[in-house]
Design a protein around this motif. Sequence first.
Motif, PDB file in Angstrom:
ATOM      1  N   VAL A   2       0.861  -1.084  -0.002  1.00  0.00           N
ATOM      2  CA  VAL A   2       0.020   0.032   0.106  1.00  0.00           C
ATOM      3  C   VAL A   2       0.848   1.226  -0.137  1.00  0.00           C
ATOM      4  N   PHE A   4       1.221   5.853  -0.076  1.00  0.00           N
ATOM      5  CA  PHE A   4       0.864   7.009   0.235  1.00  0.00           C
ATOM      6  C   PHE A   4       1.959   8.020  -0.505  1.00  0.00           C
ATOM      7  N   LEU A  17      -4.058   6.606   8.574  1.00  0.00           N
ATOM      8  CA  LEU A  17      -3.789   5.423   7.740  1.00  0.00           C
ATOM      9  C   LEU A  17      -3.104   4.302   8.463  1.00  0.00           C
ATOM     10  N   VAL A  78      -3.432   5.022  -1.130  1.00  0.00           N
ATOM     11  CA  VAL A  78      -4.185   5.372  -0.328  1.00  0.00           C
ATOM     12  C   VAL A  78      -4.175   6.685   0.054  1.00  0.00           C
ATOM     13  N   SER A  80      -5.722   9.455   3.016  1.00  0.00           N
ATOM     14  CA  SER A  80      -6.635   9.616   4.069  1.00  0.00           C
ATOM     15  C   SER A  80      -6.901  10.880   4.658  1.00  0.00           C
ATOM     16  N   CYS A 100      -7.735   2.837  -6.026  1.00  0.00           N
ATOM     17  CA  CYS A 100      -7.510   3.556  -4.843  1.00  0.00           C
ATOM     18  C   CYS A 100      -8.653   3.505  -3.685  1.00  0.00           C
ATOM     19  N   VAL A 101      -7.940   3.747  -2.215  1.00  0.00           N
ATOM     20  CA  VAL A 101      -8.964   3.769  -1.341  1.00  0.00           C
ATOM     21  C   VAL A 101      -8.645   5.407  -0.784  1.00  0.00           C
ATOM     22  N   ALA A 102      -9.603   6.165  -0.750  1.00  0.00           N
ATOM     23  CA  ALA A 102      -9.529   7.485  -0.259  1.00  0.00           C
ATOM     24  C   ALA A 102     -10.580   8.022   0.581  1.00  0.00           C
ATOM     25  N   LEU A 129     -11.284   2.243   6.218  1.00  0.00           N
ATOM     26  CA  LEU A 129     -10.187   2.282   5.541  1.00  0.00           C
ATOM     27  C   LEU A 129      -9.492   0.802   5.512  1.00  0.00           C
ATOM     28  N   ARG A 132     -11.564  -1.740   3.539  1.00  0.00           N
ATOM     29  CA  ARG A 132     -11.511  -1.624   2.158  1.00  0.00           C
ATOM     30  C   ARG A 132     -10.190  -1.877   1.299  1.00  0.00           C
ATOM     31  N   ILE A 133      -8.923  -1.639   2.294  1.00  0.00           N
ATOM     32  CA  ILE A 133      -7.577  -2.033   1.626  1.00  0.00           C
ATOM     33  C   ILE A 133      -7.617  -3.435   1.656  1.00  0.00           C
TER      34      ILE A 133
END
Length: 176
Positions: A2, A4, A17, A78, A80, A100-102, A129, A132-133
Motif C-alpha cells: 500500500v 501514500f 492510515l 491510499v 486518508s 485507490c482507497v481515499a 479504511l 477496503r484495503i
Amino acid sequence: TVGFLGRLHKQKNLTILLKAIELVYKENRRIKLLIGGQGPEKEKLLKIANNLNLMHTVTFIDYVSDVVNFFTQIDIFVLSSIIEGHPLALLEAMASGLPCVATDAGGISETIINGESGFVVEKSNPLQLANRIVEIANNFLLIQEMGRKGREIVEEKFDSKIIAQKHHFLYKNLIG
C-alpha cells in the motif's frame, strides 16, 4: 504493498492510515506500507508507527523525484485526508493503473467511482479504511479491474487536452 505519496501534513491525516495498516496487518502479515513525501508531521508519524509496532512493515521515503517509479512499487494507493482539493497524486495513481482507497474529502468523490475505480470511505475511520484495503488486497481481479477503470477515468476526464478545451470554453463564455 500500500502506498501514500504527498505532504506529511496534518490535513493528510496519516495517523488514521497508520491505524488502518495496524488493523490490516493483523489480518495480512505480508502487508507493507510505503509513505513517500516530506513535511512537518514526519517525526510524529515515525513515533506513531513505532508505538503501533509497525516499523517492520512501514517504510518512509523522503522526497520522491520519480513518481512513476514510486507507483510501480505499490499495488494500492491510499489517501486518508480530512481536507483536500483535487489531489494530483490521486490522479497520478489512477493514471498508473492503481486501485485507490481515499477518504471523502474535497474532489475525491468526484474522481473515484466508488466500487469501480476504488473506494471512497468516511474521513477518520481507520476500520473502514482497513476493510477496503483488505478487500482490494485479497482480490487480484479487483486490483486489475479497479486499476483499469481508474486509468480510463483519468484518460476520459482529466487528459490535458480535455482540460484545456474545458478552460477555453469557460473563458470564452465568461468574456463573450
